[in-house]
Write an enzyme that holds these catalytic residues in place. Structure first.
Site, PDB file in Angstrom:
ATOM      1  N   GLN A 153      14.858 -16.604   6.556  1.00 22.37           N
ATOM      2  CA  GLN A 153      16.015 -15.701   6.621  1.00 22.37           C
ATOM      3  C   GLN A 153      15.560 -14.239   6.482  1.00 22.37           C
ATOM      4  O   GLN A 153      16.115 -13.465   5.699  1.00 22.37           O
ATOM      5  CB  GLN A 153      17.032 -16.071   5.545  1.00 22.37           C
ATOM      6  CG  GLN A 153      17.837 -17.323   5.881  1.00 22.37           C
ATOM      7  CD  GLN A 153      18.703 -17.136   7.134  1.00 22.37           C
ATOM      8  OE1 GLN A 153      19.162 -16.037   7.435  1.00 22.37           O
ATOM      9  NE2 GLN A 153      18.921 -18.227   7.865  1.00 22.37           N
ATOM     10  N   SER A 154      14.554 -13.845   7.234  1.00 24.44           N
ATOM     11  CA  SER A 154      14.024 -12.477   7.136  1.00 24.44           C
ATOM     12  C   SER A 154      14.961 -11.476   7.787  1.00 24.44           C
ATOM     13  O   SER A 154      15.234 -11.549   8.993  1.00 24.44           O
ATOM     14  CB  SER A 154      12.651 -12.431   7.816  1.00 24.44           C
ATOM     15  OG  SER A 154      12.223 -11.084   7.948  1.00 24.44           O
ATOM     16  N   ASN A 155      15.407 -10.518   6.988  1.00 24.74           N
ATOM     17  CA  ASN A 155      16.205  -9.413   7.535  1.00 24.74           C
ATOM     18  C   ASN A 155      15.309  -8.458   8.312  1.00 24.74           C
ATOM     19  O   ASN A 155      15.752  -7.826   9.273  1.00 24.74           O
ATOM     20  CB  ASN A 155      16.886  -8.645   6.399  1.00 24.74           C
ATOM     21  CG  ASN A 155      17.729  -9.550   5.530  1.00 24.74           C
ATOM     22  OD1 ASN A 155      18.687 -10.143   6.001  1.00 24.74           O
ATOM     23  ND2 ASN A 155      17.352  -9.697   4.261  1.00 24.74           N
ATOM     24  N   ALA A 188      12.689  -9.326  10.143  1.00 22.26           N
ATOM     25  CA  ALA A 188      12.446  -9.890  11.477  1.00 22.26           C
ATOM     26  C   ALA A 188      13.637  -9.603  12.391  1.00 22.26           C
ATOM     27  O   ALA A 188      13.469  -9.174  13.537  1.00 22.26           O
ATOM     28  CB  ALA A 188      12.194 -11.391  11.367  1.00 22.26           C
TER      29      ALA A 188
END
Ligand SMILES: *Cc1c(COP(=O)(O)O)cnc(C)c1O
Length: 336
Positions: A75-77, A79
């Protein structure tokens, strides 16, 4: 500090608002809480990575890159904002996601930021927790070069000295806003992870000689490691700015008591903080960073860490898209 010396592409809506949180301040019985809305940077749901990407993407373009590669948690913001920046600039983007939490839930693996990565046109590749993500990015870069592309690797979280310039910019912006409002900031509090946000803020605030102390609330590493990585990066950022030696070690302070079981793992205090910010201020925090950052701030307030008369600014670093990866934690029917 003269940031216009560095290549920059405009990606965000700035200045982001600096607002009061009167209801939460009243609920907690003081101090006076304010919020710097970097969740409103505007790039495909916004967040703190947008400021870093203004300098990182400009560097990628200056180096002739046509494809950016980056990595993060599922859940990388970071990325997601990188995928959006690449789309806007007509570049390709490859995303490598490390399953640090080990969750196989459909929401965590497919919704929230992952859904937006795909809509934004960036393919994602999944890796198990603990994989060597820097080696994996180097491999992807080699593949791209071999097929005639020009790759540019953006480190996790965009946290190198170039990316940290985005938070030097935020420091300058915040000090100017506070001056205009006549707001004497006694403490600036925010969630700290890959260190670029805090490093840029500390270097920028020192460069302005603002005297505003920064407190990072950790989301992953233990305190000595977290402070060391922020300090190292703050020094590198000061070097890049041409103000070497301006960051004293004691200006870098992290509190890592609110991590809970680990990075991206829920805590009751995080859930409470998200519910309070939503129900008293209409503000959406996120489960991995700003929720834990606010949980730390609330607990420190309850323990009397701050004077009632002080003005505290919480930097909202964004991330609320991640709520959709954690939706089983939030029961909509649960009362206050
Ligand atoms: C990346 C991130 C942070 C942490 O910032 P760092 O510069 O990595 O320390 C905080 N909040 C959100 C929402 C993030 O995505």
């Amino acid at each position: 500090m003269h940031l216009a010396r560095f290549p920059r592409v405009r990606l965000g809506h700035m200045h982001t608002p600096l607002e009061a949180m009167p209801n939460l301040s009243k609920l907690l019985g003081g101090p006076n809480l304010f919020i710097k809305r970097d969740d409103c940077t505007g790039l495909a749901s916004g967040g703190n990575k947008t400021r870093k990407l203004e300098f990182l993407m400009a560097d990628a373009l200056a180096k002739g890159a046509d494809t950016v590669i980056t990595q993060g948690a599922v859940q990388s913001n970071h990325a997601r904002q990188t995928a959006a920046a690449a789309a806007k600039l007509g570049m390709k983007c490859r995303i490598l996601l490390e399953n640090r939490t080990g969750s196989n839930s459909v929401d965590y693996c497919n919704s929230g930021n992952v859904l937006l990565d795909h809509i934004l046109g960036a393919p994602t590749q999944m890796y198990p927790g603990g994989a060597d993500m820097n080696a994996a990015m180097a491999e992807v870069a080699d593949e791209i070069s071999a097929s005639g592309g020009k790759p540019y690797i953006i480190v996790g979280g965009g946290s190198n000295a170039i990316g940290a310039l985005g938070y030097v910019n935020c420091a300058i912006e915040l000090v100017a806003q506070a001056n205009d409002m006549g707001l004497n900031i006694h403490h600036l509090v925010h969630a700290t992870g890959s260190a670029g946000t805090q490093a840029g803020l500390v270097a920028g605030l020192e460069g302005c000689r603002s005297l505003v102390p920064v407190l990072g609330i950790g989301v992953r590493a233990a305190r000595p490691q977290q402070e060391e990585s922020v300090y190292k990066l703050a020094c590198a950022t000061a070097d890049l700015l041409g103000i070497p030696g301006s960051v004293a070690r004691e200006k870098v302070v992290a509190n890592t008591d609110y991590v809970g079981p680990g990075y991206g793992m829920p805590t009751d205090a995080m859930i409470e903080a998200i519910n309070l910010a939503a129900r008293y201020e209409g503000i959406l925090l996120d489960p991995v960073y700003s929720g834990k950052g606010m949980a730390g701030l609330i607990d420190l307030i309850r323990k009397g860490h701050f004077k009632k008369s002080e003005n505290i600014v919480f930097l909202h670093t964004g991330g609320n898209v991640g709520l959709f990866g954690y939706n089983s934690l939030f029961d909509a029917t649960r009362p206050n």
